[in-house]
Design a protein around this motif. Sequence first.
Motif, PDB file in Angstrom:
ATOM      1  N   ALA A  78       0.851  -1.208   0.000  1.00 12.82           N
ATOM      2  CA  ALA A  78       0.000   0.000   0.000  1.00 12.82           C
ATOM      3  C   ALA A  78       0.879   1.247   0.000  1.00 12.82           C
ATOM      4  O   ALA A  78       0.618   2.213  -0.729  1.00 12.82           O
ATOM      5  N   ARG A  79       1.941   1.216   0.794  1.00 14.52           N
ATOM      6  CA  ARG A  79       2.825   2.387   0.864  1.00 14.52           C
ATOM      7  C   ARG A  79       3.532   2.611  -0.472  1.00 14.52           C
ATOM      8  O   ARG A  79       3.678   3.743  -0.926  1.00 14.52           O
ATOM      9  N   LEU A  80       3.934   1.512  -1.104  1.00 12.17           N
ATOM     10  CA  LEU A  80       4.583   1.634  -2.421  1.00 12.17           C
ATOM     11  C   LEU A  80       3.645   2.333  -3.413  1.00 12.17           C
ATOM     12  O   LEU A  80       4.031   3.288  -4.089  1.00 12.17           O
ATOM     13  N   HIS A  81       2.400   1.860  -3.492  1.00 11.82           N
ATOM     14  CA  HIS A  81       1.451   2.474  -4.428  1.00 11.82           C
ATOM     15  C   HIS A  81       1.259   3.963  -4.101  1.00 11.82           C
ATOM     16  O   HIS A  81       1.218   4.804  -4.994  1.00 11.82           O
ATOM     17  N   ARG A  82       1.153   4.250  -2.791  1.00 13.45           N
ATOM     18  CA  ARG A  82       0.912   5.643  -2.368  1.00 13.45           C
ATOM     19  C   ARG A  82       2.090   6.546  -2.779  1.00 13.45           C
ATOM     20  O   ARG A  82       1.901   7.616  -3.339  1.00 13.45           O
ATOM     21  N   LEU A  83       3.292   6.099  -2.490  1.00 15.11           N
ATOM     22  CA  LEU A  83       4.468   6.934  -2.780  1.00 15.11           C
ATOM     23  C   LEU A  83       4.672   7.103  -4.281  1.00 15.11           C
ATOM     24  O   LEU A  83       4.986   8.205  -4.754  1.00 15.11           O
ATOM     25  N   LEU A  84       4.486   6.035  -5.019  1.00 14.75           N
ATOM     26  CA  LEU A  84       4.650   6.143  -6.473  1.00 14.75           C
ATOM     27  C   LEU A  84       3.602   7.093  -7.059  1.00 14.75           C
ATOM     28  O   LEU A  84       3.881   7.856  -7.989  1.00 14.75           O
ATOM     29  N   ARG A  85       2.403   7.037  -6.474  1.00 20.09           N
ATOM     30  CA  ARG A  85       1.324   7.918  -6.954  1.00 20.09           C
ATOM     31  C   ARG A  85       1.720   9.385  -6.742  1.00 20.09           C
ATOM     32  O   ARG A  85       1.518  10.227  -7.616  1.00 20.09           O
ATOM     33  N   GLU A  86       2.315   9.664  -5.584  1.00 20.66           N
ATOM     34  CA  GLU A  86       2.762  11.043  -5.320  1.00 20.66           C
ATOM     35  C   GLU A  86       3.862  11.447  -6.295  1.00 20.66           C
ATOM     36  O   GLU A  86       3.871  12.547  -6.833  1.00 20.66           O
ATOM     37  N   GLN A  87       4.788  10.518  -6.527  1.00 18.79           N
ATOM     38  CA  GLN A  87       5.888  10.832  -7.464  1.00 18.79           C
ATOM     39  C   GLN A  87       5.363  11.029  -8.893  1.00 18.79           C
ATOM     40  O   GLN A  87       5.834  11.884  -9.623  1.00 18.79           O
ATOM     41  N   TRP A  88       4.418  10.197  -9.259  1.00 13.12           N
ATOM     42  CA  TRP A  88       3.827  10.262 -10.613  1.00 13.12           C
ATOM     43  C   TRP A  88       3.105  11.603 -10.788  1.00 13.12           C
ATOM     44  O   TRP A  88       3.261  12.275 -11.806  1.00 13.12           O
ATOM     45  N   ALA A  89       2.367  12.024  -9.766  1.00 15.78           N
ATOM     46  CA  ALA A  89       1.649  13.305  -9.844  1.00 15.78           C
ATOM     47  C   ALA A  89       2.654  14.456  -9.948  1.00 15.78           C
ATOM     48  O   ALA A  89       2.486  15.375 -10.763  1.00 15.78           O
ATOM     49  N   GLU A  90       3.702  14.406  -9.144  1.00 15.44           N
ATOM     50  CA  GLU A  90       4.704  15.480  -9.188  1.00 15.44           C
ATOM     51  C   GLU A  90       5.372  15.531 -10.568  1.00 15.44           C
ATOM     52  O   GLU A  90       5.538  16.600 -11.166  1.00 15.44           O
ATOM     53  N   ALA A  91       5.739  14.346 -11.073  1.00 12.72           N
ATOM     54  CA  ALA A  91       6.433  14.294 -12.368  1.00 12.72           C
ATOM     55  C   ALA A  91       5.528  14.808 -13.492  1.00 12.72           C
ATOM     56  O   ALA A  91       5.984  15.520 -14.394  1.00 12.72           O
ATOM     57  N   LEU A  92       4.233  14.471 -13.407  1.00 13.69           N
ATOM     58  CA  LEU A  92       3.301  14.980 -14.431  1.00 13.69           C
ATOM     59  C   LEU A  92       3.287  16.504 -14.404  1.00 13.69           C
ATOM     60  O   LEU A  92       3.408  17.165 -15.434  1.00 13.69           O
ATOM     61  N   ARG A  93       3.125  17.061 -13.203  1.00 10.03           N
ATOM     62  CA  ARG A  93       3.039  18.534 -13.108  1.00 10.03           C
ATOM     63  C   ARG A  93       4.325  19.187 -13.608  1.00 10.03           C
ATOM     64  O   ARG A  93       4.287  20.199 -14.304  1.00 10.03           O
ATOM     65  N   LEU A  94       5.463  18.586 -13.274  1.00  6.38           N
ATOM     66  CA  LEU A  94       6.740  19.189 -13.684  1.00  6.38           C
ATOM     67  C   LEU A  94       6.972  19.094 -15.192  1.00  6.38           C
ATOM     68  O   LEU A  94       7.770  19.840 -15.743  1.00  6.38           O
ATOM     69  N   THR A  95       6.266  18.165 -15.835  1.00  4.95           N
ATOM     70  CA  THR A  95       6.408  18.081 -17.296  1.00  4.95           C
ATOM     71  C   THR A  95       5.296  18.851 -17.999  1.00  4.95           C
ATOM     72  O   THR A  95       5.203  18.814 -19.235  1.00  4.95           O
ATOM     73  N   GLY A  96       4.436  19.498 -17.218  1.00  7.98           N
ATOM     74  CA  GLY A  96       3.352  20.273 -17.826  1.00  7.98           C
ATOM     75  C   GLY A  96       2.264  19.386 -18.408  1.00  7.98           C
ATOM     76  O   GLY A  96       1.581  19.772 -19.361  1.00  7.98           O
ATOM     77  N   CYS A  97       2.095  18.198 -17.840  1.00  4.62           N
ATOM     78  CA  CYS A  97       1.117  17.234 -18.364  1.00  4.62           C
ATOM     79  C   CYS A  97       0.080  16.906 -17.309  1.00  4.62           C
ATOM     80  O   CYS A  97       0.346  16.972 -16.108  1.00  4.62           O
ATOM     81  N   ARG A  98      -1.094  16.508 -17.781  1.00  7.38           N
ATOM     82  CA  ARG A  98      -2.167  16.171 -16.844  1.00  7.38           C
ATOM     83  C   ARG A  98      -2.572  14.705 -16.896  1.00  7.38           C
ATOM     84  O   ARG A  98      -3.368  14.251 -16.095  1.00  7.38           O
ATOM     85  N   SER A  99      -2.033  13.973 -17.838  1.00  2.57           N
ATOM     86  CA  SER A  99      -2.462  12.576 -17.997  1.00  2.57           C
ATOM     87  C   SER A  99      -1.416  11.809 -18.804  1.00  2.57           C
ATOM     88  O   SER A  99      -0.519  12.413 -19.394  1.00  2.57           O
ATOM     89  N   VAL A 100      -1.595  10.493 -18.869  1.00  5.33           N
ATOM     90  CA  VAL A 100      -0.718   9.661 -19.711  1.00  5.33           C
ATOM     91  C   VAL A 100      -0.730  10.183 -21.145  1.00  5.33           C
ATOM     92  O   VAL A 100       0.319  10.360 -21.767  1.00  5.33           O
ATOM     93  N   ALA A 101      -1.920  10.460 -21.652  1.00  2.00           N
ATOM     94  CA  ALA A 101      -2.025  10.884 -23.062  1.00  2.00           C
ATOM     95  C   ALA A 101      -1.219  12.155 -23.321  1.00  2.00           C
ATOM     96  O   ALA A 101      -0.594  12.301 -24.379  1.00  2.00           O
ATOM     97  N   ASP A 102      -1.215  13.072 -22.332  1.00  3.75           N
ATOM     98  CA  ASP A 102      -0.471  14.332 -22.496  1.00  3.75           C
ATOM     99  C   ASP A 102       1.037  14.141 -22.630  1.00  3.75           C
ATOM    100  O   ASP A 102       1.733  15.019 -23.117  1.00  3.75           O
ATOM    101  N   THR A 103       1.547  13.018 -22.113  1.00  2.00           N
ATOM    102  CA  THR A 103       3.012  12.873 -22.040  1.00  2.00           C
ATOM    103  C   THR A 103       3.652  12.484 -23.364  1.00  2.00           C
ATOM    104  O   THR A 103       4.879  12.539 -23.482  1.00  2.00           O
TER     105      THR A 103
END
Length: 350
Positions: A313-338
């Motif tokens: 559960a902690r792994l999923h939670r932390l990766l989710r936070e990292q994924w959200a941060e990485a999306l924002r830093l790349t100016g993207c809102r979704s998989v499709a945007d990347t």
Amino acid sequence: MSADARWLAGLEDRARGLLPAPVLEYVLQGAGDSVSTAEAVAAWQRVRLLPHVLRDVTQLDLGVTVLGSRVELPWGVAPTTLQRAVHPDGELAMARATAEAGGLMVVSSNAGTTFEQIAQTGVTWWLQAYLPADRTLAEPMLARAVDAGAGAVVLTVDTPVVGTKHHVGERVWDVVDPALLRVNFDEGHDQQPGADKATDLGPHDLDWLAERTGLPVVVKGVLRPDDARRCVQAGARAVWVSNHGGRQLDRAVATVDALGAVVDEVGEDAEVYVDGGLRTGLDVVTAAASGADAVFLGRSPLLALAEGQEGVARLHRLLREQWAEALRLTGCRSVADTRGLTAAPAPNSL
Ligand SMILES: Cc1cc2nc3c(=O)[nH]c(=O)nc-3n(C[C@H](O)[C@H](O)[C@H](O)COP(=O)(O)O)c2cc1C
């Protein structure tokens, strides 16, 4: 480093303290000289990104739709054998934590927990299958998966034989309780003539699987665009770019280097997934940017499972936070945007 980042980076070290040596070795090992396993993580780190700016990244869509099912994370748990040797709750703990995160779990046909029990956790799950020389011997196991509600069947095609792995001391197979695996097969299955892994798999097997199960077929272990095209021509709904975590053909290409050509070849006609060496949210962005519709994680959730359901559960939670941060830093809102965020590989990395 934050406590969370330290926890993530310490997965392997903590597992070293928790798991018997042969089990830890089984989880980490690669085939042969472990060339492919050793280079997998760094291969993703070679890629460089060209981020967008001046884009509204307030609201994110962190999930994806795979084969028609909406999941809340763009990574799934890859099929791994011996989850019950890693933790007594095995697949159940993995499934509960993944269900809680709204994620997808691919269940190995070698699983030590029944499909019914896994399904009862409410997790979205697919079956992974190896086919035996005598295909009919797989039918009861396939029927059990269908009855229990598997959403797709993933045929692993990179294992005509099991790649040789060097080991120090006892092999896991000499110490593990056989009751911890393959509980979804009929008793005595493995002793029957024709139960060995098929060495003659072909495109017709995709048809056979689709017909027997009525499920979408995913082909796992594809590295070449010409093979990806054959899979799609034979009816595969998705192609999974994988070198089996470096556990089959040593010196197989890093999956990041195979992904682009497969996406170019079949990306319009089928979904394309990738696994191998993905460890962080930034890796997920990199894979999505390279054209993957979803990614899969093998060793990370397995090492987290050493700490039980809470570890996963902690792994999923932390990766989710990292994924959200990485999306924002790349100016993207979704998989499709990347898509198209990738620049050339890092200088001096080739
Ligand atoms: C311990 C272990 C057991 C595995 N068992 C299976 C399996 O039963 N079926 C399968 O298709 N792949 C299996 N794999 C391969 C994974 O599904 C996946 O392709 C690979 O682990 C991805 O690389 P990663 O570990 O670097 O994330 C296994 C991998 C590991 C590490």
